[in-house]
Structure formats: C-alpha cells, structure tokens
Write a protein that holds these residues in place. Sequence first.
Motif, PDB file in Angstrom:
ATOM      1  N   GLU A  32       0.768  -1.198   0.050  1.00 15.56           N
ATOM      2  CA  GLU A  32       0.185  -0.211  -0.086  1.00 15.56           C
ATOM      3  C   GLU A  32       0.747   1.271   0.032  1.00 15.56           C
ATOM      4  O   GLU A  32       1.768   1.233   0.740  1.00 15.56           O
ATOM      5  N   ASN A  33       0.503   2.145  -0.827  1.00 13.87           N
ATOM      6  CA  ASN A  33       1.089   3.636  -0.825  1.00 13.87           C
ATOM      7  C   ASN A  33       0.082   4.665  -0.757  1.00 13.87           C
ATOM      8  O   ASN A  33      -1.040   4.394  -0.548  1.00 13.87           O
ATOM      9  N   ASP A  34       0.313   5.739  -1.031  1.00 20.99           N
ATOM     10  CA  ASP A  34      -0.531   6.950  -0.973  1.00 20.99           C
ATOM     11  C   ASP A  34      -1.775   6.772  -2.057  1.00 20.99           C
ATOM     12  O   ASP A  34      -2.771   7.482  -1.981  1.00 20.99           O
ATOM     13  N   GLU A  35      -1.308   6.253  -3.169  1.00 22.38           N
ATOM     14  CA  GLU A  35      -2.212   6.155  -4.322  1.00 22.38           C
ATOM     15  C   GLU A  35      -2.944   5.027  -4.529  1.00 22.38           C
ATOM     16  O   GLU A  35      -4.210   4.977  -4.921  1.00 22.38           O
ATOM     17  N   GLU A  36      -2.435   3.863  -4.129  1.00 21.55           N
ATOM     18  CA  GLU A  36      -3.180   2.563  -4.359  1.00 21.55           C
ATOM     19  C   GLU A  36      -2.823   1.379  -3.580  1.00 21.55           C
ATOM     20  O   GLU A  36      -2.070   1.602  -2.636  1.00 21.55           O
ATOM     21  N   ILE A  37      -3.557   0.368  -3.449  1.00 23.11           N
ATOM     22  CA  ILE A  37      -3.163  -0.971  -2.833  1.00 23.11           C
ATOM     23  C   ILE A  37      -2.873  -1.851  -4.110  1.00 23.11           C
ATOM     24  O   ILE A  37      -3.680  -1.812  -5.025  1.00 23.11           O
ATOM     25  N   LEU A  38      -1.631  -2.479  -3.915  1.00 23.87           N
ATOM     26  CA  LEU A  38      -1.224  -3.399  -5.178  1.00 23.87           C
ATOM     27  C   LEU A  38      -1.142  -4.813  -4.617  1.00 23.87           C
ATOM     28  O   LEU A  38      -0.481  -4.849  -3.450  1.00 23.87           O
ATOM     29  N   LEU A  39      -1.980  -5.579  -5.227  1.00 22.17           N
ATOM     30  CA  LEU A  39      -1.929  -7.082  -4.732  1.00 22.17           C
ATOM     31  C   LEU A  39      -1.455  -7.968  -5.676  1.00 22.17           C
ATOM     32  O   LEU A  39      -1.737  -7.911  -6.838  1.00 22.17           O
ATOM     33  N   HIS A  40      -0.474  -8.750  -5.392  1.00 25.66           N
ATOM     34  CA  HIS A  40       0.313  -9.808  -6.119  1.00 25.66           C
ATOM     35  C   HIS A  40      -0.150 -11.194  -5.761  1.00 25.66           C
ATOM     36  O   HIS A  40      -0.125 -11.378  -4.570  1.00 25.66           O
ATOM     37  N   GLY A  97     -14.003   1.985 -10.135  1.00 26.86           N
ATOM     38  CA  GLY A  97     -14.071   1.909 -11.668  1.00 26.86           C
ATOM     39  C   GLY A  97     -12.670   2.228 -12.295  1.00 26.86           C
ATOM     40  O   GLY A  97     -12.398   2.215 -13.322  1.00 26.86           O
ATOM     41  N   LYS A  98     -11.593   2.384 -11.466  1.00 25.72           N
ATOM     42  CA  LYS A  98     -10.316   2.508 -12.166  1.00 25.72           C
ATOM     43  C   LYS A  98      -9.468   1.614 -11.572  1.00 25.72           C
ATOM     44  O   LYS A  98      -8.292   1.555 -11.973  1.00 25.72           O
ATOM     45  N   VAL A  99      -9.975   0.310 -11.160  1.00 30.82           N
ATOM     46  CA  VAL A  99      -9.346  -0.943 -10.891  1.00 30.82           C
ATOM     47  C   VAL A  99      -8.844  -1.758 -11.995  1.00 30.82           C
ATOM     48  O   VAL A  99      -9.357  -1.702 -13.118  1.00 30.82           O
ATOM     49  N   ASN A 100      -7.545  -1.923 -12.030  1.00 28.29           N
ATOM     50  CA  ASN A 100      -7.033  -2.766 -13.339  1.00 28.29           C
ATOM     51  C   ASN A 100      -6.054  -4.038 -12.894  1.00 28.29           C
ATOM     52  O   ASN A 100      -5.584  -3.979 -11.540  1.00 28.29           O
ATOM     53  N   ALA A 101      -6.003  -4.907 -13.584  1.00 30.15           N
ATOM     54  CA  ALA A 101      -5.259  -5.956 -13.589  1.00 30.15           C
ATOM     55  C   ALA A 101      -4.491  -6.312 -14.642  1.00 30.15           C
ATOM     56  O   ALA A 101      -4.597  -6.082 -15.726  1.00 30.15           O
ATOM     57  N   GLU A 102      -3.163  -6.937 -14.459  1.00 27.18           N
ATOM     58  CA  GLU A 102      -2.233  -7.339 -15.482  1.00 27.18           C
ATOM     59  C   GLU A 102      -1.821  -9.102 -14.983  1.00 27.18           C
ATOM     60  O   GLU A 102      -1.740  -9.246 -13.737  1.00 27.18           O
ATOM     61  N   LEU A 103      -1.484  -9.869 -15.874  1.00 17.26           N
ATOM     62  CA  LEU A 103      -1.046 -11.202 -15.692  1.00 17.26           C
ATOM     63  C   LEU A 103       0.202 -11.057 -16.316  1.00 17.26           C
ATOM     64  O   LEU A 103       0.339 -11.283 -17.542  1.00 17.26           O
ATOM     65  N   SER A 104       1.163 -11.524 -15.643  1.00 16.35           N
ATOM     66  CA  SER A 104       2.806 -11.722 -16.369  1.00 16.35           C
ATOM     67  C   SER A 104       3.337 -12.899 -15.462  1.00 16.35           C
ATOM     68  O   SER A 104       3.640 -13.077 -14.293  1.00 16.35           O
ATOM     69  N   ASP A 105       3.560 -13.725 -16.203  1.00 15.77           N
ATOM     70  CA  ASP A 105       4.626 -14.892 -15.461  1.00 15.77           C
ATOM     71  C   ASP A 105       3.899 -15.629 -14.398  1.00 15.77           C
ATOM     72  O   ASP A 105       4.607 -16.006 -13.452  1.00 15.77           O
ATOM     73  N   GLY A 106       2.690 -15.833 -14.717  1.00 19.36           N
ATOM     74  CA  GLY A 106       1.660 -16.530 -13.611  1.00 19.36           C
ATOM     75  C   GLY A 106       1.774 -15.869 -12.239  1.00 19.36           C
ATOM     76  O   GLY A 106       0.976 -16.367 -11.402  1.00 19.36           O
ATOM     77  N   VAL A 107       1.818 -14.475 -12.182  1.00 17.79           N
ATOM     78  CA  VAL A 107       1.552 -13.511 -11.221  1.00 17.79           C
ATOM     79  C   VAL A 107       0.497 -12.642 -11.822  1.00 17.79           C
ATOM     80  O   VAL A 107       0.575 -11.565 -12.484  1.00 17.79           O
ATOM     81  N   LEU A 108      -0.536 -12.571 -10.887  1.00 18.39           N
ATOM     82  CA  LEU A 108      -1.583 -11.569 -11.249  1.00 18.39           C
ATOM     83  C   LEU A 108      -1.488 -10.365 -10.464  1.00 18.39           C
ATOM     84  O   LEU A 108      -1.075 -10.316  -9.229  1.00 18.39           O
ATOM     85  N   LYS A 109      -1.333  -9.141 -11.030  1.00 13.02           N
ATOM     86  CA  LYS A 109      -0.996  -7.741 -10.427  1.00 13.02           C
ATOM     87  C   LYS A 109      -2.146  -7.062 -10.420  1.00 13.02           C
ATOM     88  O   LYS A 109      -2.938  -6.567 -11.497  1.00 13.02           O
ATOM     89  N   LEU A 110      -2.970  -6.695  -9.287  1.00 14.95           N
ATOM     90  CA  LEU A 110      -3.947  -5.994  -9.158  1.00 14.95           C
ATOM     91  C   LEU A 110      -4.004  -4.617  -8.640  1.00 14.95           C
ATOM     92  O   LEU A 110      -3.512  -4.624  -7.372  1.00 14.95           O
ATOM     93  N   HIS A 111      -4.187  -3.518  -9.355  1.00 17.75           N
ATOM     94  CA  HIS A 111      -4.058  -2.163  -8.823  1.00 17.75           C
ATOM     95  C   HIS A 111      -5.514  -1.586  -8.164  1.00 17.75           C
ATOM     96  O   HIS A 111      -6.281  -1.683  -9.165  1.00 17.75           O
ATOM     97  N   LEU A 112      -5.506  -1.421  -7.056  1.00 18.47           N
ATOM     98  CA  LEU A 112      -6.705  -1.127  -6.685  1.00 18.47           C
ATOM     99  C   LEU A 112      -6.426   0.498  -6.113  1.00 18.47           C
ATOM    100  O   LEU A 112      -6.100   0.713  -4.935  1.00 18.47           O
ATOM    101  N   PRO A 113      -6.785   1.364  -7.009  1.00 19.92           N
ATOM    102  CA  PRO A 113      -6.541   2.880  -6.585  1.00 19.92           C
ATOM    103  C   PRO A 113      -7.629   3.308  -5.744  1.00 19.92           C
ATOM    104  O   PRO A 113      -8.627   2.969  -5.374  1.00 19.92           O
ATOM    105  N   LYS A 114      -7.002   4.185  -4.779  1.00 15.34           N
ATOM    106  CA  LYS A 114      -7.769   4.975  -3.569  1.00 15.34           C
ATOM    107  C   LYS A 114      -8.507   5.969  -4.461  1.00 15.34           C
ATOM    108  O   LYS A 114      -8.016   6.700  -5.192  1.00 15.34           O
ATOM    109  N   ALA A 115      -9.695   6.203  -3.736  1.00 15.26           N
ATOM    110  CA  ALA A 115     -10.575   7.469  -4.082  1.00 15.26           C
ATOM    111  C   ALA A 115      -9.750   8.742  -3.657  1.00 15.26           C
ATOM    112  O   ALA A 115      -9.072   8.611  -2.885  1.00 15.26           O
ATOM    113  N   GLU A 116      -9.993   9.966  -4.452  1.00 14.58           N
ATOM    114  CA  GLU A 116      -9.537  11.149  -4.018  1.00 14.58           C
ATOM    115  C   GLU A 116      -9.637  11.445  -2.593  1.00 14.58           C
ATOM    116  O   GLU A 116      -8.672  11.941  -1.626  1.00 14.58           O
TER     117      GLU A 116
END
Length: 128
Positions: A32-40, A97-116
Amino acid sequence: MSERKDITTRQESISERNIKIPTVAPLVDIYENDEEILLHADMPGVKKEEITINIDNGRLELSGIRKMETSGATGWEEFGEVEYQRVFSVPQSIDVGKVNAELSDGVLKLHLPKAEAAKPRVIEIKAA
C-alpha cells in the motif's frame, strides 16, 4: 511381481473415479502507498481468460482455474488441474471504476486505486 500388479490395479481404480478439481488459496503479497493498494497473487499456469475478479461491497474475490492438457496414459501425476480462490475485505475508499489487473509470468497484479477523498493530503496553515 505382485506389488506391481497391485499398483497398476490401484491406479486404474483411481482414474475411474470422478475426481474433483482441488481448490487452493494462492499466495499473495499486498503493498500500500498513498495512491493505491497493490496485490500480487501467485497463480502459475492460469490463463487470463480463466481468471475472475469481483469487487462488491468491500469484498474482493479472486478465482482462476489452471487447466492441464494431457495426452497419453498417465504414469504419474502430481501437477494437475487446480482452482485458485481467495477472498479479501477491501476498504470502501477503493475507486472501483479505476481498478485494473495484469497477468505476467503466472503472477496476477491487481491495482486498487484509492479514491481522492481517501488519499492523504497536507493541510496548509494560513496566517491570521
């Protein structure tokens, strides 16, 4: 000689049964950082078409099925089909509405942005 026959008979009886796909929880790292929660999530062998991500009312559900294509008779099998499933509680402050995901080398990376409104901010003090 009789041991080999027993092993063969046992394997035949196992393959005749209706085997259910095992369900396991994928290993997950969360940052987690100021902008988002990142889940692998570690989901080896799962294709992106086989992954489902649902976020509803503060609940995040991840699932994916690893399907194995085999040909020929099975001599030994330890690595087969599996369903990955994991559920998390997420803050209501996630901008769904701004959540996005990517799959690379068997790892799902889920970006969960925080609302303003949920992002930290610096308050300026004005002189009177």
